[in-house]
Motif scaffolding. Structure first.
Motif, PDB file in Angstrom:
ATOM      1  N   TRP A 174       0.916  -1.246   0.072  1.00 53.65           N
ATOM      2  CA  TRP A 174       0.000   0.069   0.101  1.00 53.65           C
ATOM      3  C   TRP A 174       0.724   1.076  -0.252  1.00 53.65           C
ATOM      4  O   TRP A 174       0.475   2.079  -0.483  1.00 53.65           O
ATOM      5  CB  TRP A 174      -0.863  -0.124   1.127  1.00 53.65           C
ATOM      6  N   ASN A 178       1.027   4.150  -2.899  1.00 55.00           N
ATOM      7  CA  ASN A 178       0.715   5.586  -2.717  1.00 55.00           C
ATOM      8  C   ASN A 178       1.983   6.457  -3.060  1.00 55.00           C
ATOM      9  O   ASN A 178       1.619   7.741  -3.390  1.00 55.00           O
ATOM     10  CB  ASN A 178       0.327   5.744  -1.268  1.00 55.00           C
ATOM     11  N   MET A 183      -1.453   9.436  -3.962  1.00 51.64           N
ATOM     12  CA  MET A 183      -2.047   8.939  -2.614  1.00 51.64           C
ATOM     13  C   MET A 183      -3.412   8.713  -3.108  1.00 51.64           C
ATOM     14  O   MET A 183      -4.139   9.055  -3.909  1.00 51.64           O
ATOM     15  CB  MET A 183      -2.076  10.196  -1.763  1.00 51.64           C
ATOM     16  N   ALA A 184      -4.009   7.647  -2.261  1.00 47.33           N
ATOM     17  CA  ALA A 184      -5.363   7.042  -2.287  1.00 47.33           C
ATOM     18  C   ALA A 184      -6.115   7.587  -1.179  1.00 47.33           C
ATOM     19  O   ALA A 184      -5.533   7.299   0.000  1.00 47.33           O
ATOM     20  CB  ALA A 184      -5.352   5.650  -2.917  1.00 47.33           C
ATOM     21  N   ALA A 185      -7.556   7.461  -1.353  1.00 49.20           N
ATOM     22  CA  ALA A 185      -8.360   7.442  -0.150  1.00 49.20           C
ATOM     23  C   ALA A 185      -8.544   6.161   0.459  1.00 49.20           C
ATOM     24  O   ALA A 185      -8.312   5.170  -0.250  1.00 49.20           O
ATOM     25  CB  ALA A 185      -9.857   7.952  -0.447  1.00 49.20           C
ATOM     26  N   PHE A 186      -8.707   5.982   1.590  1.00 47.25           N
ATOM     27  CA  PHE A 186      -8.977   4.704   2.279  1.00 47.25           C
ATOM     28  C   PHE A 186     -10.187   4.114   1.640  1.00 47.25           C
ATOM     29  O   PHE A 186     -11.121   4.614   1.413  1.00 47.25           O
ATOM     30  CB  PHE A 186      -9.151   4.715   3.786  1.00 47.25           C
ATOM     31  N   ASN A 188     -13.700   1.843   0.951  1.00 50.52           N
ATOM     32  CA  ASN A 188     -14.974   1.842   1.681  1.00 50.52           C
ATOM     33  C   ASN A 188     -15.317   0.583   2.359  1.00 50.52           C
ATOM     34  O   ASN A 188     -14.428  -0.484   2.325  1.00 50.52           O
ATOM     35  CB  ASN A 188     -16.049   2.180   0.654  1.00 50.52           C
ATOM     36  N   TYR A 324      -6.411   0.153  -4.379  1.00 50.74           N
ATOM     37  CA  TYR A 324      -5.743   1.381  -4.569  1.00 50.74           C
ATOM     38  C   TYR A 324      -6.431   2.367  -5.931  1.00 50.74           C
ATOM     39  O   TYR A 324      -6.655   3.466  -5.582  1.00 50.74           O
ATOM     40  CB  TYR A 324      -4.266   1.125  -4.661  1.00 50.74           C
ATOM     41  N   ASN A 327      -9.702   3.911  -5.484  1.00 52.58           N
ATOM     42  CA  ASN A 327      -9.584   4.946  -4.620  1.00 52.58           C
ATOM     43  C   ASN A 327      -8.747   6.148  -4.858  1.00 52.58           C
ATOM     44  O   ASN A 327      -8.369   7.161  -3.924  1.00 52.58           O
ATOM     45  CB  ASN A 327      -9.386   4.517  -3.096  1.00 52.58           C
ATOM     46  N   LYS A 328      -8.003   5.988  -6.028  1.00 52.44           N
ATOM     47  CA  LYS A 328      -6.753   7.192  -6.107  1.00 52.44           C
ATOM     48  C   LYS A 328      -7.299   8.269  -6.291  1.00 52.44           C
ATOM     49  O   LYS A 328      -8.303   8.587  -7.066  1.00 52.44           O
ATOM     50  CB  LYS A 328      -6.038   6.527  -7.422  1.00 52.44           C
ATOM     51  N   LYS A 329      -6.768   9.246  -5.727  1.00 60.25           N
ATOM     52  CA  LYS A 329      -7.307  10.702  -5.710  1.00 60.25           C
ATOM     53  C   LYS A 329      -6.729  11.300  -7.186  1.00 60.25           C
ATOM     54  O   LYS A 329      -5.655  10.990  -7.518  1.00 60.25           O
ATOM     55  CB  LYS A 329      -6.473  11.460  -4.474  1.00 60.25           C
TER      56      LYS A 329
END
Length: 330
Positions: A174, A178, A183-186, A188, A324, A327-329
Motif C-alpha cells: 500500500w 501511494n 495518494m489514495a483514499a481509504f 470503503n 488502490y 480510490n486513487k485521488k
C-alpha cells in the motif's frame, strides 16, 4: 513533480521490500511443508547468520536436534545428510529474514537523514520497524513451542507468524502504490470487507497447515459422507481452533464464500467498465480455489501446497492494487 520522480529510489526500496517479504512468506511455507522448522534449536541473532562450517559444528547442531521431541518421536532414524536438508530450509528462512532486516533498516536511516521520505510515510515506516522486530520474536516463540514437550509448533503461533507477515506485506504494498502513483483514499466498507475475507481465509489456511488438517478428509465437496464432518463440535467452545476436522471445514467453507464474494466483486468491476481488471481478478481466485481442491484431494503434495500459498499472496496483492486504483485521488 510527482512522488514517482521525486522519490524514485525510495519507491524502488519499497517495491524491493515488498518482493522480499513475499518471497519470505513463500520460503516459510516451504519450510513448514518440508517439516524443517524445528531443525535449528538455537536462536542466535548475530552468529546464526553463518551456517555450520565444519564437521564438528554439523555434529554439534545435529546432536542438539536429537534431543528434540520431533527427532525422538518422528525422525529417530534420520541421517546427517537428511538433517542437512531440513536444516537448509530453516537456515535459509532465518537468513532471508536477516537480509530483509538489513535492507529495511539501513536505507530507512539514510532516507530519514536525507529527508527522502514522503509526507505521512514516517509513522507507517516506524510501525513497520516495530512489526519487523516483533515478527522475529514471534518466529522464535513459535519454534520454541515445538522444542519442549510436543514435536510440532503451536498452530496458534504459526498463524500469528503468518498474519504478521501478511500485515507487513500489505502495508508495504500500500505504501509503494501511494508513493509511486500518488495518494489514495481509504477503501470503503464494502471493499475492505472483501479484502478482510481474503485475509481471514489465508489465516485459516495457516491453522490447517499448523494442525496438518489437510491430511484429513481428502475429498471435495463432501467430508466423508456429509458436508460437515462428523467430528464437528467435539471440542466444545474451542472446537473451531482445536479440532482438525473443524479447522479444515472452516477453511474450505471460507474459501468458497471468498470465491463467491470475489467473483461478485469482479462482476461489479466489469459493470464499471474495468473489464481487464475484472477478468484477471476472477481468474486468480478461480485458480486459487481449484489448486486448493487439487492439493486437498492429492494429500497435500509440497509443490501444489506451496503454489496454493503463493497464489494467496498473488490474490492479496492484486486485490490491494485494485482497491488502490479504485480510490486513487485525481
Amino acid at each position: 513533480m510527482t512522488y514517482s520522480t521525486k522519490y524514485k529510489i525510495f519507491n524502488i526500496w519499497l517495491l524491493t521490500l515488498s518482493i522480499f517479504v513475499a518471497l519470505m512468506v513463500s520460503i516459510g511455507g516451504i519450510t513448514r511443508l518440508t517439516d524443517s522448522g524445528l531443525s535449528m534449536v538455537e536462536w542466535r541473532p548475530i552468529y546464526g547468520i553463518l551456517p555450520p562450517l565444519s564437521n564438528e559444528e554439523w555434529s554439534r547442531v545435529f546432536n542438539l536436534y536429537k534431543l528434540t521431541p520431533e527427532f525422538l518421536e518422528y525422525n529417530f532414524d534420520m541421517s546427517l545428510s537428511d538433517f542437512k536438508f531440513i536444516f537448509f530450509w530453516e537456515y535459509f528462512h532465518r537468513l532471508w529474514g536477516r537480509i530483509i532486516g538489513i535492507i529495511f533498516l539501513f536505507p530507512l536511516i539514510i532516507f530519514w537523514w536525507k529527508n527522502m521520505i514522503p509526507k505521512f510515510f514516517k509513522i507507517p515506516l516506524i510501525f513497520l520497524l516495530f512489526l519487523g522486530v516483533l515478527q522475529s520474536i514471534v518466529g522464535w516463540w513459535m519454534v520454541k513451542s515445538g522444542l519442549a514437550n510436543t514435536p510440532d509448533v503451536s498452530h496458534y503461533r504459526l498463524a500469528t507468524h503468518l498474519i504478521l507477515a501478511l500485515i507487513i506485506f500489505s502495508i508495504l504494498v500500500w505504501l509503494y502504490l501511494n508513493s509511486n502513483y500518488g495518494m489514495a483514499a481509504f477503501p470503503n466498507i464494502f471493499q475492505i470487507s472483501i479484502l478482510f475475507l481474503i485475509f481471514v481465509t489465508i489465516a485459516a489456511g495457516a491453522l490447517v497447515s499448523g494442525m496438518k488438517a489437510g491430511l484429513l478428509y481428502n475429498e471435495y465437496p463432501l467430508m466423508g459422507n456429509t458436508l460437515v464432518p462428523i467430528e464437528y463440535g467435539e471440542y466444545g467452545i474451542l472446537d473451531a481452533f482445536e479440532n482438525p476436522a473443524s479447522v479444515q471445514f472452516h477453511h474450505r467453507t471460507m474459501a468458497f464464500f471468498t470465491l463467491i464474494s470475489v467473483v461478485t466483486f469482479s462482476i461489479y468491476l466489469y459493470k464499471k467498465n474495468f473489464i481487464k481488471m475484472a477478468f484477471l481478478l476472477s481468474s486468480i481466485i478461480i485458480f486459487q480455489f481449484l489448486i486448493g481442491i487439487f492439493t486437498l484431494i492429492n494429500y497435500v503434495p509440497i509443490w501444489s501446497a506451496a503454489l496454493h500459498q503463493f497464489g494467496a499472496l498473488i490474490l492479496l496483492t492484486y486485490m490491494l492494487n485494485i482497491l488502490y486504483f479504485l480510490n486513487k485521488k485525481t
